[in-house]
Design a protein around this motif. Structure first.
Motif, short mmCIF file in Angstrom:
data_model
loop_
_atom_site.label_atom_id
_atom_site.label_comp_id
_atom_site.label_asym_id
_atom_site.label_seq_id
_atom_site.Cartn_x
_atom_site.Cartn_y
_atom_site.Cartn_z
N LEU A 25 36.72 0.97 44.36
CA LEU A 25 38.14 1.21 44.05
C LEU A 25 39.06 1.09 45.26
O LEU A 25 40.28 1.16 45.11
CB LEU A 25 38.31 2.59 43.43
CG LEU A 25 37.65 2.79 42.08
CD1 LEU A 25 37.78 4.25 41.63
CD2 LEU A 25 38.25 1.87 41.04
N VAL A 26 38.51 0.91 46.45
CA VAL A 26 39.34 0.86 47.66
C VAL A 26 40.34 -0.28 47.59
O VAL A 26 41.54 -0.10 47.83
CB VAL A 26 38.46 0.78 48.93
CG1 VAL A 26 39.30 0.51 50.16
CG2 VAL A 26 37.67 2.06 49.09
N ALA A 27 39.89 -1.48 47.27
CA ALA A 27 40.80 -2.63 47.16
C ALA A 27 41.81 -2.42 46.04
O ALA A 27 42.99 -2.78 46.18
CB ALA A 27 40.02 -3.92 46.93
N THR A 28 41.37 -1.82 44.95
CA THR A 28 42.26 -1.53 43.83
C THR A 28 43.40 -0.61 44.26
O THR A 28 44.57 -0.88 43.96
CB THR A 28 41.46 -0.87 42.69
OG1 THR A 28 40.49 -1.79 42.23
CG2 THR A 28 42.34 -0.43 41.56
N ILE A 29 43.07 0.44 44.95
CA ILE A 29 44.09 1.38 45.42
C ILE A 29 45.02 0.71 46.42
O ILE A 29 46.24 0.87 46.36
CB ILE A 29 43.41 2.64 46.02
CG1 ILE A 29 42.67 3.41 44.92
CG2 ILE A 29 44.42 3.52 46.73
CD1 ILE A 29 41.72 4.47 45.44
N PHE A 30 44.44 -0.08 47.33
CA PHE A 30 45.25 -0.79 48.32
C PHE A 30 46.28 -1.69 47.65
O PHE A 30 47.47 -1.65 47.97
CB PHE A 30 44.35 -1.61 49.26
CG PHE A 30 45.12 -2.50 50.19
CD1 PHE A 30 45.75 -1.98 51.31
CD2 PHE A 30 45.22 -3.86 49.93
CE1 PHE A 30 46.47 -2.81 52.15
CE2 PHE A 30 45.94 -4.70 50.78
CZ PHE A 30 46.57 -4.17 51.90
N TRP A 31 45.83 -2.53 46.71
CA TRP A 31 46.76 -3.47 46.06
C TRP A 31 47.78 -2.77 45.18
O TRP A 31 48.92 -3.24 45.03
CB TRP A 31 46.01 -4.55 45.30
CG TRP A 31 45.35 -5.51 46.25
CD1 TRP A 31 44.02 -5.68 46.45
CD2 TRP A 31 46.02 -6.38 47.17
NE1 TRP A 31 43.81 -6.61 47.42
CE2 TRP A 31 45.02 -7.06 47.89
CE3 TRP A 31 47.35 -6.65 47.46
CZ2 TRP A 31 45.32 -8.00 48.86
CZ3 TRP A 31 47.64 -7.58 48.44
CH2 TRP A 31 46.63 -8.25 49.13
N ALA A 32 47.42 -1.65 44.58
CA ALA A 32 48.39 -0.88 43.79
C ALA A 32 49.49 -0.32 44.71
O ALA A 32 50.68 -0.37 44.36
CB ALA A 32 47.69 0.25 43.04
N ILE A 33 49.08 0.18 45.88
CA ILE A 33 50.07 0.69 46.83
C ILE A 33 50.95 -0.44 47.33
O ILE A 33 52.18 -0.28 47.45
CB ILE A 33 49.37 1.42 48.00
CG1 ILE A 33 48.75 2.72 47.49
CG2 ILE A 33 50.33 1.69 49.15
CD1 ILE A 33 47.83 3.41 48.50
N VAL A 34 50.36 -1.60 47.63
CA VAL A 34 51.15 -2.76 48.08
C VAL A 34 52.17 -3.15 47.01
O VAL A 34 53.33 -3.43 47.33
CB VAL A 34 50.22 -3.95 48.42
CG1 VAL A 34 51.01 -5.25 48.57
CG2 VAL A 34 49.45 -3.66 49.70
N PRO A 74 41.44 -2.31 36.86
CA PRO A 74 40.18 -2.14 37.58
C PRO A 74 39.67 -0.69 37.56
O PRO A 74 38.46 -0.45 37.50
CB PRO A 74 40.52 -2.58 39.01
CG PRO A 74 41.67 -3.51 38.85
CD PRO A 74 42.45 -2.95 37.70
N PHE A 75 40.58 0.27 37.60
CA PHE A 75 40.17 1.67 37.52
C PHE A 75 39.53 1.96 36.16
O PHE A 75 38.47 2.61 36.09
CB PHE A 75 41.35 2.60 37.74
CG PHE A 75 41.01 4.05 37.56
CD1 PHE A 75 40.27 4.73 38.52
CD2 PHE A 75 41.40 4.73 36.42
CE1 PHE A 75 39.93 6.06 38.35
CE2 PHE A 75 41.06 6.06 36.23
CZ PHE A 75 40.33 6.73 37.20
N LEU A 76 40.14 1.48 35.08
CA LEU A 76 39.56 1.67 33.76
C LEU A 76 38.21 0.98 33.63
O LEU A 76 37.29 1.50 33.00
CB LEU A 76 40.52 1.18 32.67
CG LEU A 76 41.77 2.02 32.46
CD1 LEU A 76 42.69 1.36 31.44
CD2 LEU A 76 41.43 3.43 32.03
#
Length: 169
Positions: A25-34, A74-76
Motif C-alpha cells: 500500500l505504500v505506493a498507493t498512499i504516495f500517489w493518493a497524497i500526490v 488498490p486499497f479495496l
C-alpha cells in the motif's frame, strides 16, 4: 474478509489468515497524497474570474476521481485479497465486486519455498512459492507477510498429512 467459518469442512481448523503485506500500500498512499496535493495547488493558483468557482469544482472532481483510482481501488483490492491456511488446504480469495479464489489441498502440495531480498527481509515480507501436483502447477504469492513463518507452517502441515514418510493417506 477471510474464509467464512461455514466454508470449513468437518475437522478443518484455520492455522493462519492474512492479507498481502502492508508494504503493497505504500505506493498507493504516495500517489493518493500526490493527487490531493496537485489538486490543491491547482485550485489555489486558479486566477480570479467569472468561472473561477466552476474551474475549481472541476479540478476538485478530477482530484477526487484520481484519489479513488490511485488510492481507494488498490486499497479495496488489498482488503479483499485474503489467504487462509487451514490444516487441510491453502485458500486464496480476491475481488472487490466479483470474487474468485483458488483452493489447494495440502495433500497435493509437493514443495514449498520462499525468497526475499534485503528490503523485503527488513519489512518481514517475501515471495512464497507453492508447487502442487495438478494442472496449475506452481503458485507464486508475492508480498506475503512473515513469509518464513508461513512457509514453515505450510511445510509442517504438509508433513503431518503425509505422516512424514512421503506417502499420502
Amino acid at each position: 474478509m477471510g474464509l467464512p467459518k461455514n466454508s470449513l469442512t468437518e475437522d478443518e481448523k484455520i492455522v493462519l489468515e492474512f492479507h498481502p503485506h502492508w508494504s503493497t500500500l505504500v505506493a498507493t498512499i504516495f500517489w493518493a497524497i500526490v493527487a490531493v496535493v496537485v489538486a490543491g495547488v491547482v485550485i489555489f493558483f486558479i486566477p480570479d474570474g467569472d468561472s473561477q468557482t466552476l474551474i475549481r469544482l472541476i479540478v476538485a472532481a478530477v482530484g477526487v476521481v484520481a484519489v479513488i483510482v490511485v488510492g481507494l481501488l488498490p486499497f479495496l483490492r488489498w482488503v479483499t485479497t485474503s489467504y487462509t491456511l487451514t490444516n487441510r488446504r491453502l485458500v486464496m480469495r480476491h475481488g472487490i465486486l466479483s470474487r474468485s479464489g483458488r483452493d489447494i489441498p495440502l495433500t497435493r502440495v509437493n514443495d514449498v519455498s520462499f525468497s526475499h531480498g534485503l528490503i523485503e527481509r527488513v519489512l518481514g515480507t517475501g515471495t512464497l512459492v507453492v508447487e502442487s501436483g495438478g494442472e496449475n502447477g506452481q503458485l507464486v504469492l508475492k508480498k506475503i507477510p512473515r513469509v518464513e513463518h508461513t512457509q514453515s507452517q505450510l511445510y509442517r502441515l504438509v508433513e503431518e498429512l503425509t505422516d512424514g514418510d512421503g506417502i499420502r493417506p
